[in-house]
Design an enzyme around this catalytic site. Structure first.
Site, PDB file in Angstrom:
ATOM      1  CG  HIS A 226      -5.765  -1.533  -0.997  1.00 20.16           C
ATOM      2  ND1 HIS A 226      -4.956  -1.085  -2.083  1.00 20.16           N
ATOM      3  CD2 HIS A 226      -5.243  -0.855   0.106  1.00 20.16           C
ATOM      4  CE1 HIS A 226      -3.847  -0.464  -1.735  1.00 20.16           C
ATOM      5  NE2 HIS A 226      -4.220  -0.456  -0.369  1.00 20.16           N
TER       6      HIS A 226
ATOM      7  CB  SER B 113      -0.971  -0.203   1.062  1.00 23.88           C
ATOM      8  OG  SER B 113      -1.839   0.970   0.965  1.00 23.88           O
TER       9      SER B 113
ATOM     10  CG  ASP C 208      -6.622  -1.460  -4.785  1.00 25.33           C
ATOM     11  OD1 ASP C 208      -7.173  -0.385  -4.420  1.00 25.33           O
ATOM     12  OD2 ASP C 208      -5.381  -1.803  -4.776  1.00 25.33           O
TER      13      ASP C 208
END
Length: 433
Positions: free
Chosen positions: A395, A262, A365
Site C-alpha cells: 500500500h 489511499s 494490500d
C-alpha cells in the site's frame, strides 16, 4: 516479496502510526474547530519554490478564509514553450515556385524551450519580506495551456499533507510526465475535522478552479478595454488581487483529471460524483478522467484480501479501523458508510455516468479486492475502468516517502501518465458528461 529493508521499515512505521492513532482516540474530545489543520508538526515538508527547481515551479495558496484549506500549484517548465502556430510560411527561391513550411513543424518538444524564441519572464516584486523572484507570466504573447490534475494525498485521514516531501516529489513527477498543471489539495485532517470536511474541501477546490477560470476570462475581456479614472483602477485591482496568474496563463480546466492516493482516492471519487451531478454549473471545468491509487475502501462484509492480508505491510487492517473511527462522525461508525464503501447501493449518480477511472492496486494490500470489485462494476456499465496491479508492491508503494524513489514508483507514475494522456490530449478521445 518486499525487500528486508521495506519489511523492517514497515514494522517501525506501524509502531509509530499505531501509537499516534491510539493517542488521538484516547485524547479528551474537544469542540470541533472549523479552521482545522492540514499538516502535523512532525511532518517533513518541502518549501514552495516558484523558480522552476527540477523543472517544476511551485507556490502555495490559502483559498478559504474560514478554514485552513490550501493548495500547492505545480507548474512544469513545458508551460514556458509558446503555443505552436499553424500558419503557413512561404519561402521563395530563384527558379522555384516556392517552398511551404509550417511553424508547427518547428514546435519545441515537451519540457524544453528555445531561449532565442521565448524567454520566461522573471519579474521582481518588492514586499515587506524582500523581493519576489519567482516566475510571473508575461502580460503579452501566446501562453501554452496545460491540462489540470487535481491531486489528493494519502495518510489515513489523520496525517499527510499536500506539501510533504514525498507528496511534493510525487506531484513534480506527475506534472512533468503528464505535461500538466498539478493542484495538490491540502484538505483538513481528522479528528479535528471529521467527515464530511475533507470531502467538502475537495469539492470546494473544484469550484475554486471553475471560479478562477471564469474570473480570468472576465479579467482578460475587461482588461483589454480602455477605461479612464477609477474604472481602470477597478479592473486592474480585480485582475491582480483575485485572479491566480499561473492558472490564468497556463491552466486549461476543460481537461481536468482527479488523482487520489489511499484515502485521497476516496475523496477523488466523491468529487467525481459531485462533478457529474453539477454538470454545466462547473463550466468551464470538465472532469475527463480520474485515477484511484490503492483506494482506502472498506466494507462490513470482508473480501478475500481483507482476510488473507489483514496484517499486511505499513497499513494493516487494525490500524485502518482506528483511522476510520477517527474520521467518521462520532456515533455514526459504519464500515458501509458512503465514504468507506463505494459499492453501497443508492450512491448517485449512476455508475454509467462516472468518468473513465484507472485503478492502481498493490499485490500485498489488503484493500485491493474491493477496489478491483468497484472497477468491475464500472466496466459492467461500459465505463473505461482498467486495473493496474503491481507485483510485490505494498500500500502506497508509489507515494510513501521511503518507497517513492524506487523504480516501481517511477514505473507506476509513467503508466498513469500514459493512460491519462488518452483523455487530456487535444488530439485524442475525450470524455465529457
Amino acid at each position: 516479496m518486499p525487500s528486508v529493508a521495506v519489511k523492517l521499515y514497515s514494522v517501525f512505521f506501524k509502531f509509530l502510526l499505531k501509537n499516534r492513532l491510539q493517542n488521538q482516540i484516547h485524547a479528551p474530545s474537544e469542540e470541533s474547530n472549523q479552521f482545522g489543520v492540514t499538516t502535523r508538526p512532525d511532518e517533513s515538508v518541502a518549501a514552495a519554490n516558484p523558480s522552476f527547481s527540477d523543472g517544476v515551479a511551485t507556490k502555495d495558496i490559502h483559498i478559504d478564509p474560514v478554514t485552513s484549506l490550501s493548495v500547492r500549484i505545480f507548474l512544469p517548465d513545458s508551460a514556458l514553450s509558446p503555443e505552436p502556430k499553424s500558419k503557413t510560411i512561404y519561402k521563395s527561391e530563384p527558379g522555384s515556385a516556392g517552398n511551404l513550411e509550417t511553424t508547427s513543424s518547428r514546435a519545441v518538444r515537451r519540457n524544453s524551450y528555445e531561449p532565442s524564441v521565448f524567454t520566461p519572464r522573471e519579474e521582481t516584486r518588492r514586499s515587506s519580506a524582500g523581493e519576489y523572484r519567482g516566475y510571473l507570466p508575461a502580460a503579452d504573447g501566446r501562453r501554452k495551456k496545460l491540462p489540470v490534475v487535481l491531486q489528493f494525498h494519502g495518510g489515513g485521514w489523520v496525517s499527510g499533507s499536500n506539501d510533504s516531501v514525498a507528496n511534493d516529489m510525487f506531484c513534480r513527477r506527475i506534472a512533468k510526465l503528464c505535461d500538466a498543471v498539478v493542484v495538490a489539495v491540502g484538505y483538513r485532517l481528522a479528528p479535528e475535522n471529521r467527515f464530511p470536511a475533507a470531502f467538502e474541501d475537495g469539492v470546494k477546490v473544484l469550484n475554486w478552479l471553475a471560479k478562477q477560470a471564469n474570473l480570468a476570462e472576465c479579467s482578460k475581456s475587461l482588461g483589454g478595454r480602455k477605461f479612464e479614472g477609477h474604472h481602470k483602477h477597478i479592473v486592474d485591482s480585480f485582475g491582480a488581487s483575485v485572479v491566480e496568474p499561473w492558472l490564468a496563463a497556463h491552466a486549461n480546466p476543460s481537461r481536468c483529471v482527479l488523482l487520489g492516493a489511499s484515502c485521497g482516492a476516496n475523496i477523488a471519487d466523491y468529487v467525481a460524483r459531485k462533478a457529474v451531478e453539477a454538470g454545466s454549473l462547473l463550466d468551464p471545468v470538465k472532469v475527463v478522467a480520474q485515477v484511484l491509487m490503492y483506494p482506502f475502501f472498506i466494507g462490513s462484509v470482508p473480501t478475500h484480501s481483507e482476510i488473507k492480508l489483514a496484517n499486511s505491510y505499513f497499513y494493516d487492517k487494525a490500524m485502518c479501523m482506528l483511522a476510520w473511527k477517527l474520521f467518521l462522525p462520532e456515533g455514526d461508525f459504519n464500515l458501509d458508510h458512503p465514504a468507506a464503501n463505494p459499492l453501497v447501493p443508492g450512491q448517485g449518480p449512476p455508475l454509467k455516468q462516472r468518468p473513465p477511472t484507472l485503478t492502481v492496486v498493490a499485490e500485498h494490500d489488503w484493500m485491493r479486492d474491493r477496489a478491483i470489485a468497484y472497477s468491475e462494476e464500472l466496466r459492467k456499465v461500459n465505463v473505461d475502468a482498467p486495473v493496474y496491479e503491481y507485483k510485490d508492491a505494498v500500500h502506497e508503494f508509489a507515494t510513501l516517502d521511503i518507497l517513492i524513489k524506487s523504480p516501481q514508483a517511477q514505473v507506476c507514475a509513467e503508466d498513469i501518465a500514459i493512460w491519462v494522456k488518452k483523455y487530456i490530449s487535444l488530439r485524442g478521445h475525450e470524455f465529457s458528461y
